[in-house]
Design a protein around this motif. Sequence first.
Motif, PDB file in Angstrom:
ATOM      1  N   ILE A   1      46.493  56.759  65.556  1.00  0.00           N
ATOM      2  CA  ILE A   1      46.589  57.034  66.992  1.00  0.00           C
ATOM      3  C   ILE A   1      47.851  56.391  67.571  1.00  0.00           C
ATOM      4  O   ILE A   1      48.558  56.991  68.389  1.00  0.00           O
ATOM      5  CB  ILE A   1      45.322  56.542  67.716  1.00  0.00           C
TER       6      ILE A   1
ATOM      7  N   GLU B   1      50.842  58.520  66.574  1.00  0.00           N
ATOM      8  CA  GLU B   1      50.886  59.768  67.343  1.00  0.00           C
ATOM      9  C   GLU B   1      51.333  59.506  68.781  1.00  0.00           C
ATOM     10  O   GLU B   1      52.138  60.262  69.340  1.00  0.00           O
ATOM     11  CB  GLU B   1      49.518  60.440  67.326  1.00  0.00           C
TER      12      GLU B   1
ATOM     13  N   THR C   1      45.262  62.359  60.852  1.00  0.00           N
ATOM     14  CA  THR C   1      46.411  62.783  61.656  1.00  0.00           C
ATOM     15  C   THR C   1      45.999  63.787  62.719  1.00  0.00           C
ATOM     16  O   THR C   1      46.403  63.687  63.886  1.00  0.00           O
ATOM     17  CB  THR C   1      47.499  63.387  60.753  1.00  0.00           C
TER      18      THR C   1
ATOM     19  N   ALA D   1      43.936  62.113  65.384  1.00  0.00           N
ATOM     20  CA  ALA D   1      44.815  61.411  66.324  1.00  0.00           C
ATOM     21  C   ALA D   1      45.462  62.384  67.305  1.00  0.00           C
ATOM     22  O   ALA D   1      45.609  62.080  68.499  1.00  0.00           O
ATOM     23  CB  ALA D   1      45.882  60.629  65.558  1.00  0.00           C
TER      24      ALA D   1
END
Length: 210
Positions: A16, A19, A186, A189
């Motif tokens: 997170i 991102e 991924t 996130a």
Amino acid sequence: MKIAILGATGWIGGAILKEALSRGHQVTALVRDPSKLSATDVAVHAVDLEQPLVAQTFAGVDVVIAAVGGRAQQNHDLVASTVQHLLDVLPNAKVPRLLWVGGAGSLEVAPGVTLVSSPDFPAAYKDEALAQGEALQVFRAAQTAINWTFVSPAAEIYPGESEGPYRLGGDSFFTDANGRSRISVTDYAKAMLDEAEQGTHANQRISVAY
């Protein structure tokens, strides 16, 4: 947007964090051990969740994203208690929003029947799943001005890059065309940051899977 990520050194919290930075947000990492944080372009605060949270830690933050589990400290009670602490402290810090990294165990496989209660649910993850279910109950029972969203991942969340579009659901457990409930960390996130930016699911649980 100024985002505080609680648990930013965990594997989900770290995804997170990555991102959020890739989208140009200003990030504060709230972690138990700052020495474990490899990112250099973030503000860092040491936070011990077994101690009272301080409103000043969250000053100026637009949204808190919390990735909290009890496994590392072998204290699953920490999960629900952290929800309550955040709901108590964030209004004093004038933080309007809280996004929570939830679990899949409280998703319903049938009306009123949760995934964690199914006979094939892995015993190794049961305490963690039950703790996240208790956290969800704290959110739903709270009388709070905080705009919260509890974001449940798929039953299988795993390291890996983006695999394409994700789907959003609610309280019901759902699977892909092959009968699997899965999401890469991924893409989870990405879903979390999409919700942070768009704020379209106030005061509810959503679920993320392919």
